[in-house]
Design an enzyme around this catalytic site. Structure first.
Site, PDB file in Angstrom:
ATOM      1  N   HIS A 372       0.843  -1.271  -0.134  1.00  0.00           N
ATOM      2  CA  HIS A 372      -0.032  -0.090   0.055  1.00  0.00           C
ATOM      3  C   HIS A 372       0.898   1.118  -0.051  1.00  0.00           C
ATOM      4  O   HIS A 372       2.022   1.319   0.447  1.00  0.00           O
ATOM      5  CB  HIS A 372      -0.849  -0.121   1.254  1.00  0.00           C
ATOM      6  CG  HIS A 372      -0.272   0.044   2.508  1.00  0.00           C
ATOM      7  ND1 HIS A 372       0.082   1.144   3.038  1.00  0.00           N
ATOM      8  CD2 HIS A 372       0.131  -1.112   3.492  1.00  0.00           C
ATOM      9  CE1 HIS A 372       0.767   1.141   4.235  1.00  0.00           C
ATOM     10  NE2 HIS A 372       0.792   0.023   4.393  1.00  0.00           N
ATOM     11  N   CYS A 388       3.071  -4.885   6.844  1.00  0.00           N
ATOM     12  CA  CYS A 388       2.921  -4.401   5.205  1.00  0.00           C
ATOM     13  C   CYS A 388       3.937  -4.055   4.572  1.00  0.00           C
ATOM     14  O   CYS A 388       5.190  -3.986   5.049  1.00  0.00           O
ATOM     15  CB  CYS A 388       1.756  -3.453   5.313  1.00  0.00           C
ATOM     16  SG  CYS A 388       0.098  -3.555   6.051  1.00  0.00           S
TER      17      CYS A 388
END
Length: 413
Positions: A372, A388
């Site tokens: 992301h 992440c």
């Protein structure tokens, strides 16, 4: 006798006629030739120098040299004429087809004149065209779409005389991304002659091909190799498609691709065709049988994006801190929510709790973990996240638009 590599590739080599154990190649050269002895392949200790494709394309008795445009270039065949006149460029496909193509040259319709057969490469429908010296279509006006017009695997080619009648047949091998397949066509009015799966439907590495009279019986056999992975070669009867032998020229541990060519019996002292094999690269990092593939290297803090083995983008990322590492393994893109609110609590008053707001461009590859956009830092190339994979704005937007749900994602170090 006509052999299946006519016009495919020329060879010069100094042959020392010494044999070596088959396993020796696993630790040695990435290229070697083999002969078939009592149905077993024996490696020859030789020196092989490959040359450009040469063939008498215009029937003037002089060899002409053919070269093909590579991936990303306008699909033309360049002809250097043997009589010294200006070179010609023959357009193999529409100028917008930039994915590369395979080429063979042979008299395919029995009229005494050489035709060129071209096959569109991986990422295309594998359209096969037969063209003459003027660049116009011959025999099949619309060409052949061996796997349909919507296929994306591409095709590979070879030619050979399998029934010993002096007329060449055309072989079409499947490209990466579909179950292994070989089709045989008779361009001299016979059309489609049959097909078989040399490595089974589960093998989607693509099929490289060559043909030759490897056993000295006066007829060509079909040699097939896993093009981009698997490291395997099979030899098949050209009429019945029966498997005659198989081997792994680079050893059982090699999982890369294999290139094939034939060295003519007229060029060697033992009088039978030789099989020339070459490594074509390891399959682990690029997965060239996949239309899309993503690899994240933790040690480099870098993401690599591939289409059929071609690197289309690479950029720095930030993966998980040592205390909150990004998991290693084989994953896939599970979902692509455009917006995600990054809010997490590890417990009351825990200093690792965070609320980063609503973020755009998200690709989930693990429960609660995403590739992301990370607008809160610019330290890409260093570990920064809680698991992440952080990406800057430009790259986050690009990979979100490019990547499809289901695309494999490997995280390794």
């Amino acid at each position: 006798m006509k052999t299946g590599f006519i016009g495919r590739l020329g060879f010069l080599f100094g042959l020392m006629l010494l044999v070596a154990p088959l396993s020796a190649l696993a630790e040695g050269s990435g290229q070697a030739s083999f002969i078939l002895v009592e149905n077993s392949w024996v490696r020859l200790e030789d020196i092989v120098l490959t040359q450009p494709m040469t063939v008498d394309l215009d029937g003037d008795g002089l060899d002409d040299t053919l070269t093909t445009a590579s991936y990303g270039q306008i699909p033309v065949v360049t002809v250097i004429w043997g009589d010294g006149r200006a070179a010609s460029e023959l357009l193999a496909f529409d100028p917008g087809m930039l994915k590369g193509f395979d080429l063979v040259a042979a008299d395919l319709d029995g009229d005494g004149q050489v035709e060129l057969a071209v096959a569109a490469g991986p990422e295309t429908n594998g359209h096969v065209r037969l063209i003459g010296v003027d660049g116009r279509s011959k025999i099949f006006s619309d060409g052949i779409f061996p796997y349909g017009t919507s296929a994306v695997s591409g095709s590979f080619l070879a030619t050979g005389d399998f029934d010993g009648d002096g007329t060449m047949e055309l072989l079409i091998g499947s490209g990466p991304g579909r179950g292994s397949n070989i089709q045989v066509w008779g361009p001299n009015g016979r059309g489609f002659l049959g097909e078989f799966s040399p490595f089974g439907n589960d093998s989607s590495y693509g099929v490289h091909l060559t043909t030759g009279d490897f056993d000295g019986d006066g007829r060509n056999e079909i040699a097939a190799a896993t093009a981009f992975g698997g490291g395997e070669i099979g030899l098949f009867n050209g009429l019945t498609f029966d498997l005659l032998s198989s081997f792994r020229p680079f050893g059982d541990d090699y999982d890369g691709g294999v290139e094939l060519s034939t060295v003519s019996s007229s060029s060697v002292v033992d009088g039978i065709d030789h099989l020339l094999v070459s490594r074509s690269g390891s399959s682990y990092y690029t997965r060239p049988w996949l239309p899309q593939y993503v690899r994240v290297d933790i040690s480099e803090q870098r993401l690599y994006a591939y289409e059929f083995g071609q690197l289309v983008s690479t950029f720095l990322v930030s993966t998980g801190l040592f205390s909150r590492p990004t998991p290693l393994g084989e994953f896939s893109a599970l979902a692509k929510p455009e917006y995600v609110h990054y809010l997490w609590s590890y417990g009351e008053n825990n200093p690792d709790n965070y609320d980063l707001g609503v973020i755009k461009w998200n690709i989930r590859f693990f429960p609660h973990l995403y590739i992301h956009y990370a607008p809160w830092h610019n330290n890409f190339g260093r570990r920064m996240s809680h698991g992440c994979i952080n990406v800057n704005r430009t790259n986050a937007e690009w990979i979100y638009d490019w990547l499809n749900v289901g695309t494999p994602i490997t995280v390794s170090e």
